[in-house]
Design a protein around this motif. Structure first.
Motif, PDB file in Angstrom:
ATOM      1  N   ASP A  72      57.649  -8.232  65.869  1.00  0.00           N
ATOM      2  CA  ASP A  72      58.432  -7.977  67.254  1.00  0.00           C
ATOM      3  C   ASP A  72      59.668  -7.852  66.645  1.00  0.00           C
ATOM      4  OD1 ASP A  72      56.592 -11.002  68.517  1.00  0.00           O
ATOM      5  OD2 ASP A  72      56.331  -8.958  68.708  1.00  0.00           O
ATOM      6  N   PHE A 101      54.388 -12.143  76.325  1.00  0.00           N
ATOM      7  CA  PHE A 101      55.874 -11.991  76.888  1.00  0.00           C
ATOM      8  C   PHE A 101      56.082 -12.406  78.356  1.00  0.00           C
ATOM      9  CE2 PHE A 101      56.921  -9.266  73.286  1.00  0.00           C
ATOM     10  CZ  PHE A 101      56.042  -8.753  72.819  1.00  0.00           C
ATOM     11  N   SER A 160      56.635 -15.755  68.404  1.00  0.00           N
ATOM     12  CA  SER A 160      57.064 -14.578  67.859  1.00  0.00           C
ATOM     13  C   SER A 160      56.357 -14.096  66.687  1.00  0.00           C
ATOM     14  CB  SER A 160      58.490 -14.790  67.510  1.00  0.00           C
ATOM     15  OG  SER A 160      59.345 -15.320  68.810  1.00  0.00           O
ATOM     16  N   LYS A 212      61.733  -2.144  74.261  1.00  0.00           N
ATOM     17  CA  LYS A 212      61.688  -2.476  73.029  1.00  0.00           C
ATOM     18  C   LYS A 212      62.021  -1.079  72.039  1.00  0.00           C
ATOM     19  CE  LYS A 212      58.359  -4.324  69.822  1.00  0.00           C
ATOM     20  NZ  LYS A 212      56.956  -5.114  69.571  1.00  0.00           N
ATOM     21  N   ILE A 268      59.437 -14.454  74.123  1.00  0.00           N
ATOM     22  CA  ILE A 268      58.234 -14.154  73.440  1.00  0.00           C
ATOM     23  C   ILE A 268      57.650 -15.269  72.827  1.00  0.00           C
ATOM     24  CG2 ILE A 268      57.528 -12.380  71.729  1.00  0.00           C
ATOM     25  CD1 ILE A 268      60.096 -10.912  71.928  1.00  0.00           C
ATOM     26  N   TYR A 307      66.199  -5.106  71.576  1.00  0.00           N
ATOM     27  CA  TYR A 307      65.652  -5.394  73.017  1.00  0.00           C
ATOM     28  C   TYR A 307      66.643  -4.893  73.960  1.00  0.00           C
ATOM     29  CZ  TYR A 307      61.217  -7.008  70.870  1.00  0.00           C
ATOM     30  OH  TYR A 307      60.350  -7.445  70.343  1.00  0.00           O
TER      31      TYR A 307
END
Lengths: 116, 113
Positions: free
Chosen positions: B84, B62, B80, B37, B77, B88
Motif C-alpha cells: 500500500d 478500503f 495496511s 493511488k 486502510i 494517495y
C-alpha cells in the motif's frame, strides 16, 4: 496492453524549443484529458476533450495547443518552451466524462519534461 | 487557492495496523470525491469514490468516510500492507461538471513491515 500510453516518457529540451507529447488510449473512451503535475506536486487539469471537441481549457497559456485527431488520441504541442513548463504531464481518458455513473479516469504513466 | 487540501505530506504506519489519510475541501459545490493511488514513475490509479449523498463507502480493505458539514473526508486502510506504500491523492468534482477533477497535493503513505 497499456490502456493509456504517452510518449515520450522523458524529454529534456532547451528553452525556446517546440515539443510534442503524444497520447493514445485503447479503452474505447470518448473523453481525454491532459493534467500537469508541477514541482509543488499539484495535479491540475489543463484540457479535456470529449469526442474530439474541447470541453475544458483551464487558463493554460496559448503556447500549449492540444490536438485530437480522433477519439483515441490527444496530443499536446508546446511552443517556445519556458523553464516553468518543466513538469510531469499526464494524459488520461474516461467514458462519457466523469465518475458519478461509476466511470473513472484512467491515467497514463506520465511524461517528464525538463526545460533547460 | 487550494480547494482540496491534504495537510499531511506523509504518514508512516506498521504493517497490519490502520492507515488513515485525511482530506479537507473548501468548495461546497463538490459533490463527488475520489481517492487515487500513485506509485513512483506511474500514473495515478483509481482506488475508491464516494458521492455526497453517502457518508461511507467500503471496498475490501478500503473505506472512505465523508463528513459534509465539516467538509472532510478520510480514507481508511485496514489492515495496511507494505504494497500500500504509495502517494494517495484526494480529488473532487463539482456538481454540474462531468469533466473536471480537482486534486489535493497527495500524502505519501509508508507501510513498514
Amino acid at each position: 496492453d497499456t490502456a493509456v500510453s504517452q510518449t515520450p516518457k522523458y524529454l529534456v529540451t532547451q528553452m525556446g524549443n517546440d515539443k510534442s507529447i503524444k497520447c493514445e488510449q485503447n479503452l474505447g473512451h470518448d473523453t481525454m484529458y491532459w493534467y500537469k503535475q508541477d514541482s509543488k506536486k499539484f495535479l491540475k487539469i489543463m484540457f479535456s476533450y470529449n469526442n474530439k471537441e474541447l470541453i475544458i481549457n483551464e487558463t493554460v497559456p496559448n503556447r500549449f495547443s492540444p490536438k485530437s485527431p480522433d477519439k483515441a488520441h490527444l496530443n499536446l504541442h508546446i511552443n517556445s518552451l519556458e523553464l516553468g513548463d518543466s513538469a510531469v504531464y499526464f494524459c488520461a481518458s474516461s467514458q462519457e466524462g466523469l465518475v458519478r455513473s461509476g466511470n473513472t479516469i484512467y491515467f497514463g504513466e506520465g511524461s517528464w519534461l525538463t526545460v533547460v | 487557492d487550494q480547494q482540496v487540501k491534504q495537510n499531511s505530506p506523509s504518514l508512516s504506519v506498521q504493517e497490519g495496523r490502520i492507515s488513515i489519510l485525511n482530506c479537507d475541501y473548501t468548495n461546497s459545490m463538490f459533490d463527488y470525491f475520489l481517492w487515487y493511488k500513485k506509485y513512483p514513475a506511474e500514473g495515478p490509479t483509481f482506488l475508491i469514490s464516494i458521492s455526497s449523498i453517502k457518508d461511507k463507502n467500503e471496498d475490501g480493505r478500503f473505506t472512505v468516510f465523508l463528513n459534509k458539514s465539516a467538509k472532510h473526508l478520510s480514507l481508511h486502510i485496514v489492515p495496511s500492507q507494505p504494497g500500500d506504500s504509495a502517494v494517495y491523492f484526494c480529488a473532487a468534482t463539482p456538481r454540474g461538471s462531468n469533466y473536471k477533477l480537482t486534486f489535493g497535493k497527495g500524502t505519501l503513505l509508508t507501510v513498514n513491515p
